[in-house]
Structure formats: structure tokens, C-alpha cells
Enzyme design. Structure first.
Site, PDB file in Angstrom:
ATOM      1  N   THR A 156       0.871  -1.189   0.000  1.00  0.00           N
ATOM      2  CA  THR A 156       0.000   0.000   0.000  1.00  0.00           C
ATOM      3  C   THR A 156       0.906   1.238   0.000  1.00  0.00           C
ATOM      4  O   THR A 156       1.317   1.703  -1.046  1.00  0.00           O
ATOM      5  CB  THR A 156      -0.976  -0.009   1.184  1.00  0.00           C
ATOM      6  N   THR A 193       1.776  -6.762  13.389  1.00  0.00           N
ATOM      7  CA  THR A 193       2.292  -5.469  12.933  1.00  0.00           C
ATOM      8  C   THR A 193       2.374  -5.258  11.438  1.00  0.00           C
ATOM      9  O   THR A 193       3.050  -4.353  11.008  1.00  0.00           O
ATOM     10  CB  THR A 193       3.668  -5.142  13.571  1.00  0.00           C
ATOM     11  N   GLU A 280       7.155   4.995   7.159  1.00  0.00           N
ATOM     12  CA  GLU A 280       6.678   6.152   6.405  1.00  0.00           C
ATOM     13  C   GLU A 280       7.499   7.400   6.736  1.00  0.00           C
ATOM     14  O   GLU A 280       7.545   7.850   7.878  1.00  0.00           O
ATOM     15  CB  GLU A 280       5.195   6.375   6.688  1.00  0.00           C
TER      16      GLU A 280
END
Length: 408
Positions: A156, A193, A280
Site C-alpha cells: 500500500t 504489525t 513512512e
């Protein structure tokens, strides 16, 4: 995928084919993107399975069903949907998963409970049944694909596909282990996770396979954190096809069992590290080691307090040797600690001992260490023999940008 993380490996690794594992991908078009977003893995009859799942109580139907399915110990297929987590979607979400299970089971002629489904992406939007049916239908008849294609398809917000492999000797047989994982944000160690899938051609009884996966998880997937948030969809599945021809392993005392476990552990740890390296917005990979705690469990809680501290993570992002923030994190962890026994280091350089800055402290070598991409932070509590290591990344403006615009 977006701009590749500066912490990413140079290339996707060469993974061996695992006998009894066939990978295919397709476009279900769960989002408006021009890429494959459905991975289908077909597994040989007789494949055993083990799994670990999120403890988030708002988990998806995929997780609820998977928890029950692994109790059966057998797996024939895996479907992974990317772009839609199908979490917090009530009976509609469960119906969507059950339809996928029945569709694949009908194709393979197996029990629907042997078809495992995972989904990842936006929360609160039911998985479109028409798109999933068309995507699955396309995947069932697609040409087999590479490990890298399968890994890319499950991503993603990841910036690179993640894979790892290892091998072991069982008797006169060389067995192989290969795995792929996706994960970049909403990463915190509360099992598992992210979404991860490990495959081996070894013959292993389900109970032993579960024991190995659960243990390997503790020092890998359960020892990483990006942002302290535990996903609703976290799943790690381990499949053993039995195609290597070894005598079936049933206990940890069986010859070769330790070697297989070591290979599974190594793959799990490598995949876990890659998730952190793709955190991220990350620019630093951080190892946090705590020693001298009253127990290993206490050490891990202290390590996680350090690793999850926004102040620690932003200081490292700014390459600032602000060790006072590490002291703060130790003190807030809620674990036994003594200010006057505490010692802190960056890299190999101790900056504080016995509750004080070290005599003649020179910040130059510490600053030099913080300019690198791989950062090591240590805290010794001086109370006992407990120790733990966890891994995290820094916190940058990039994390905010990615998550502020995630749904759009």
C-alpha cells in the site's frame, strides 16, 4: 509506489522457488490505480499452516476467520487484497471474505476453511464483492508470477517490495524458506504489525509450526515499531508444503528442527527490519538496546518507550544528540529504573553514566554517528540481567505528509 526509501536495500533479493507454492496476481481495482492489487498463492495438498494475528480488538473479519482457520492446521490457498482493509465493515465485510473463500475452494475442490484471506488499506469501506470476485477469477487463471511481483502487489504505502530467504539441512535434505511482507505505517509490536507470509517446503506438523512461528515472532515482528499504532489487519502466516521429502518434524527435539527454526527466525527478522527501513517518511534505521533491567520483559517495555517516543525519534531525525530525551523515555516507561544507575549511549559512545554526563564528554563522535543512516541507542539500567532489543525509525515531516493525505 512512491519515492523509494533511502533505507531500502539495493534490489529485491533472489528468492528460491518453494515446491508446492504457486504465485499469481491480478487487478481487482480496489482503488483508482493502474497496478495489480490481488495476490493469489496456491498451495499443494497437505500443506500445514500456522498464524499470528493482531490483538487490536477492532480487527477485520479476515483476522477473526484466520484465527479460527489456523486451528485446523491445513492451508490450500492465500488471497491478499491491497487498497481496502475491509475492517470495521460489519456483516458486509464478513460476507465478502466468505465469498472469496468459497470461490477459491470451489476452484481447488477443497474446504473453504483452507483458504486464507488478508486485506490491507483503508478502514471502514466494505470490500466490493463484484471487484473481489472478478479479481479472484482473473488470479485463478493468471500465469504464475515472481516473488517480487507477489510482494509488490500486496503493498500500500510501501516504497519497495520486501522479501527474504534462508535454507537449512534436515537429514539428507536441503529445505528452503522464503517470505514476503508489506508494511510501512500503522506499525507497532502487538502481533503481527503488518501482513507477512512465509513459506517452506519442509514437512512440519501444525503444532510445531505454530510453536516456531510464535517464538520467531517475539524477536522480530513483535520487536519493531514505526509509529506505535497497531493495525486492525495484522497477520503473519507460515505455510509448510512438505514437498522437500524430509521426515515430518513433530517436536523441537527432532533432528533438523533447530535448523529449520533458525531459518524461519532469520527470514522473520530480515522482513521485520525491512518494514522499519520502509517506515513512512523514515531517513534513519534505529536499534534500541536496553540492558541491566530487572527482567527481559521489563527491558523490552523500556526499549519500546524509547523507540516510540516522538521526542527521541525527532531528535534523531535532526541528528541531535539530545540524550536527555532518552532519559525521559526510560523514566516514563513505568518499569523499575534508578536515575543514579542509568547509563546512556549513542553508537559505542557513552554520553551519561551513573545519572550524570560522563567526564570529558565529547559530542563530536556522537554527532558523527547520528549523521549515518543506521543509528544505535543504548540504555543500561544497572539493576539486573534483563535485556531486549527493538528496532524503529525516525519521525520526519514525510510521515505527516503521507498520513495526512492517505485516503486521497
Amino acid at each position: 509506489m512512491t519515492t523509494r526509501s533511502p533505507l531500502a536495500p539495493a534490489a529485491f533479493p533472489a528468492l528460491p522457488d518453494i515446491a508446492g507454492v504457486t504465485r499469481r496476481v491480478a487487478r481487482a481495482r480496489y482503488k483508482e490505480w493502474d497496478r495489480c492489487d490481488l495476490t493469489y498463492v496456491e498451495l499443494a495438498p497437505g500443506t500445514t499452516v500456522a498464524g499470528v494475528f493482531t490483538r487490536n480488538v477492532c480487527c477485520s473479519s479476515e483476522v477473526e476467520l484466520g484465527r479460527e482457520q489456523v486451528k485446523g492446521g491445513n492451508g490450500r490457498a492465500l488471497i491478499v487484497n491491497a487498497g481496502n482493509s475491509n475492517a470495521f465493515t460489519g456483516y458486509r465485510g464478513r460476507e465478502a471474505v466468505e465469498r472469496i473463500m468459497e470461490q477459491v475452494a470451489g476452484h481447488l475442490g477443497c474446504d473453504a476453511r483452507e483458504v486464507f484471506v488478508s486485506s490491507t488499506g483503508v478502514i471502514g469501506v466494505p470490500l466490493p464483492k463484484d471487484k473481489s470476485r472478478a479479481g479472484v477469477e482473473a488470479a485463478l487463471t493468471a500465469e504464475p508470477c515472481s516473488w517480487e511481483a507477489a510482494a509488490e502487489t500486496i503493498c500500500t504505502t510501501d516504497t519497495f517490495a520486501k522479501g527474504s530467504a534462508a535454507s537449512a539441512i534436515i537429514g539428507d535434505r536441503t529445505i528452503h524458506v522464503a517470505g514476503i511482507v508489506k508494511g510501512s505505517g500503522m506499525i507497532a509490536p502487538d502481533m503481527a504489525t503488518m501482513l507477512g507470509y512465509i513459506f517452506t517446503d519442509a514437512a512440519v506438523a501444525p503444532a510445531l509450526l505454530q510453536d516456531m512461528l510464535s517464538e520467531a515472532t517475539g524477536g522480530s515482528f513483535n520487536s519493531i515499531t514505526v509509529d506505535s499504532d497497531t493495525s486492525t489487519s495484522d497477520t503473519v502466516l507460515l505455510f509448510a508444503t512438505g514437498q522437500a521429502g524430509n521426515s515430518t518434524l513433530t517436536t523441537r527435539d527432532d533432528p533438523g528442527a533447530d535448523a529449520l527454526y533458525a531459518a524461519i527466525r532469520d527470514v522473520a527478522l530480515d522482513l521485520a527490519h525491512q518494514v522499519v527501513r520502509d517506515g513512512e517518511g523514515a531517513s534513519k534505521f534505529i536499534e534500541v538496546q536496553v540492558t541491566g533491567a530487572v527482567s527481559d520483559e521489563s527491558a523490552k517495555r523500556v526499549a519500546l518507550a524509547i523507540a516510540n517516543s516522538p521526542l527521541v525519534k525527532t531528535a534523531i531525525a535532526g541528528e541531535d544528540a539530545n540524550w536527555g530525551r532518552v532519559v525521559m523515555a526510560v523514566g516514563k516507561a513505568g518499569e523499575p529504573a534508578d536515575r543514579d544507575r542509568l547509563a546512556i549511549r549513542f553508537g559505542d559512545h557513552w554520553v551519561a553514566k551513573d545519572g550524570l554526563p560522563v567526564d570529558g564528554y565529547d559530542e563530536a563522535p556522537v554527532a558523527a554517528h547520528l549523521k549515518g543512516q543506521d543509528i544505535r541507542v543504548g540504555a543500561d539500567l544497572g539493576l539486573g540481567e534483563g535485556r531486549a532489543t527493538v528496532w524503529t525509525c525516525d519521525l520526519t515531516h514525510g510521515y505527516i505528509s503521507i498520513n495526512a493525505d492517505y485516503r486521497s
